[in-house]
Design a protein around this motif. Structure first.
Motif, short mmCIF file in Angstrom:
data_model
loop_
_atom_site.label_atom_id
_atom_site.label_comp_id
_atom_site.label_asym_id
_atom_site.label_seq_id
_atom_site.Cartn_x
_atom_site.Cartn_y
_atom_site.Cartn_z
N LEU A 1 0.83 -1.21 0.00
CA LEU A 1 0.00 0.00 0.00
C LEU A 1 0.87 1.26 0.00
O LEU A 1 0.58 2.22 -0.72
N ALA A 2 1.93 1.23 0.79
CA ALA A 2 2.81 2.40 0.87
C ALA A 2 3.53 2.64 -0.45
O ALA A 2 3.71 3.79 -0.87
N SER A 3 3.94 1.56 -1.11
CA SER A 3 4.62 1.70 -2.39
C SER A 3 3.74 2.43 -3.40
O SER A 3 4.20 3.32 -4.13
N CYS A 4 2.47 2.08 -3.42
CA CYS A 4 1.54 2.72 -4.36
C CYS A 4 1.28 4.17 -3.98
O CYS A 4 1.30 5.07 -4.83
N ALA A 5 1.04 4.41 -2.69
CA ALA A 5 0.73 5.77 -2.24
C ALA A 5 1.92 6.70 -2.41
O ALA A 5 1.77 7.84 -2.88
N LEU A 6 3.10 6.24 -2.05
CA LEU A 6 4.27 7.11 -2.11
C LEU A 6 4.79 7.27 -3.53
O LEU A 6 5.48 8.25 -3.82
N ARG A 7 4.45 6.34 -4.41
CA ARG A 7 4.79 6.53 -5.83
C ARG A 7 4.07 7.76 -6.37
O ARG A 7 4.62 8.53 -7.17
N PHE A 8 2.84 7.97 -5.92
CA PHE A 8 2.09 9.15 -6.35
C PHE A 8 2.72 10.42 -5.78
O PHE A 8 2.83 11.43 -6.48
N MET A 9 3.18 10.37 -4.54
CA MET A 9 3.83 11.53 -3.95
C MET A 9 5.16 11.83 -4.65
O MET A 9 5.54 12.99 -4.83
N THR A 10 5.86 10.78 -5.05
CA THR A 10 7.10 10.98 -5.81
C THR A 10 6.81 11.67 -7.13
O THR A 10 7.57 12.55 -7.57
N LEU A 11 5.71 11.29 -7.74
CA LEU A 11 5.28 11.97 -8.97
C LEU A 11 5.02 13.45 -8.71
O LEU A 11 5.48 14.32 -9.46
N LEU A 12 4.32 13.76 -7.63
CA LEU A 12 3.97 15.15 -7.34
C LEU A 12 5.20 16.01 -7.02
O LEU A 12 5.16 17.23 -7.19
N ARG A 13 6.28 15.40 -6.58
CA ARG A 13 7.49 16.18 -6.32
C ARG A 13 8.07 16.75 -7.61
O ARG A 13 8.86 17.70 -7.57
N ARG A 14 7.70 16.20 -8.75
CA ARG A 14 8.17 16.72 -10.04
C ARG A 14 7.22 17.79 -10.60
O ARG A 14 7.45 18.29 -11.70
N TRP A 15 6.20 18.14 -9.88
CA TRP A 15 5.17 19.07 -10.33
C TRP A 15 5.74 20.49 -10.37
O TRP A 15 6.03 21.09 -9.34
N PRO A 16 5.91 21.06 -11.56
CA PRO A 16 6.50 22.40 -11.66
C PRO A 16 5.51 23.48 -11.21
O PRO A 16 4.29 23.33 -11.36
N LEU A 17 6.04 24.55 -10.68
CA LEU A 17 5.19 25.62 -10.16
C LEU A 17 4.29 26.22 -11.23
O LEU A 17 3.18 26.67 -10.95
N GLU A 18 4.76 26.22 -12.47
CA GLU A 18 4.00 26.90 -13.53
C GLU A 18 2.86 26.05 -14.10
O GLU A 18 2.13 26.50 -14.98
N ALA A 19 2.69 24.83 -13.60
CA ALA A 19 1.66 23.93 -14.13
C ALA A 19 0.53 23.74 -13.13
O ALA A 19 0.76 23.68 -11.92
N SER A 20 -0.68 23.64 -13.64
CA SER A 20 -1.81 23.28 -12.78
C SER A 20 -1.75 21.79 -12.48
O SER A 20 -1.05 21.02 -13.16
N LEU A 21 -2.48 21.37 -11.47
CA LEU A 21 -2.50 19.95 -11.13
C LEU A 21 -3.04 19.13 -12.30
O LEU A 21 -2.49 18.07 -12.63
N GLU A 22 -4.09 19.62 -12.93
CA GLU A 22 -4.70 18.89 -14.05
C GLU A 22 -3.72 18.72 -15.21
O GLU A 22 -3.56 17.62 -15.75
N ASP A 23 -3.07 19.82 -15.59
CA ASP A 23 -2.15 19.76 -16.72
C ASP A 23 -0.95 18.86 -16.41
O ASP A 23 -0.49 18.09 -17.26
N PHE A 24 -0.44 18.98 -15.19
CA PHE A 24 0.72 18.17 -14.82
C PHE A 24 0.39 16.69 -14.83
O PHE A 24 1.12 15.88 -15.43
N LEU A 25 -0.69 16.30 -14.17
CA LEU A 25 -1.03 14.88 -14.10
C LEU A 25 -1.36 14.32 -15.48
O LEU A 25 -0.94 13.21 -15.82
N THR A 26 -2.09 15.08 -16.27
CA THR A 26 -2.43 14.60 -17.61
C THR A 26 -1.16 14.36 -18.43
O THR A 26 -1.01 13.32 -19.08
N GLY A 27 -0.24 15.31 -18.38
CA GLY A 27 1.00 15.17 -19.13
C GLY A 27 1.87 14.04 -18.63
O GLY A 27 2.36 13.22 -19.42
N GLU A 28 2.05 13.96 -17.33
CA GLU A 28 2.93 12.94 -16.76
C GLU A 28 2.37 11.54 -16.95
O GLU A 28 3.09 10.61 -17.32
N LEU A 29 1.09 11.36 -16.66
CA LEU A 29 0.51 10.03 -16.75
C LEU A 29 0.39 9.55 -18.19
O LEU A 29 0.41 8.35 -18.46
#
Length: 213
Positions: free
Chosen positions: A66-94
């Motif tokens: 469970l932790a591996s899955c949850a923290l993988r998402f947090m690792t993804l969010l650490r790459r979230w640039p300030l200039e991007a919205s959450l929607e744009d970042f997740l859509t692009g990354e995923l």
């Protein structure tokens, strides 16, 4: 920490995750009550003593998965640039970086365990502990986006609320996938997750923040 200590830590982490995958499979097949420590040991090819060295309780055996899955998402969010919205970042990354086969398998197994938490209080406690760890990881991500200290109460409250939103959406998606046989593509995940995270707080951390480097 010496390099040899780091290697031991990595090996233990990998072994615990491997056991956790076996535990999740057994819990889903037999139920948690019908699965013993000896069963976990046999499935993992380890001694029962080693199982209890890795985990303090039977239900705790699914925590690494469970932790591996949850923290993988947090690792993804650490790459979230300030200039991007959450929607744009997740859509692009995923879209650009789809999950590896093992990650997809882990996510599906985690969904099965999350569904079981509805009827298994001990598993529920393990799931909530994982969510608390995810909350701690979310706080500095939010702090950076709102330009405030991680320890500030507003940041901590925002992290708690946003993590709760992610948890609720994850639980709902788990039901939809497993009970209703629904398929979720990138757009579906973003459409389910982002409005919930936005609604969890008045802080504008989901919006672009191009005014800071």
């Amino acid at each position: 920490m010496a390099s040899s200590d780091r290697r031991v830590t990595v090996v233990d982490h990998d072994r615990r995750l491997a056991v956790s995958r076996h535990a999740a499979a057994l819990f889903c097949q037999r139920g948690m009550a019908a699965t013993s420590g000896d069963d976990l040991a046999a499935a993992a090819g380890l001694s029962t003593r080693t199982i209890w060295r890795y985990f303090r309780s039977k239900e705790g055996a699914v925590e690494p998965l469970l932790a591996s899955c949850a923290l993988r998402f947090m690792t993804l969010l650490r790459r979230w640039p300030l200039e991007a919205s959450l929607e744009d970042f997740l859509t692009g990354e995923l879209t650009t970086h789809p999950a590896a086969a093992q990650a997809v398998a882990d996510d599906l197994q985690a969904m099965r365990i999350i569904r079981m938490t509805e009827d298994e209080p001990a598993l529920r406690a393990t799931w909530l502990m994982v969510c608390a760890t995810a909350e701690d990881a979310f706080a500095p991500i939010i702090a950076r986006r709102v330009n405030r200290p991680t320890t500030e109460v507003t940041v901590r409250m925002t992290a708690a609320a946003a993590t709760a939103a992610v948890r609720v959406v994850t639980e709902q998606i788990s039901v939809a996938v497993l009970a209703e046989a629904r398929r979720f593509g990138v757009d579906d995940v973003v459409a389910a997750l982002c409005p919930a995270v936005r609604a969890s707080s008045h802080e504008p951390f989901c919006d672009p923040a191009p005014y800071r480097a």
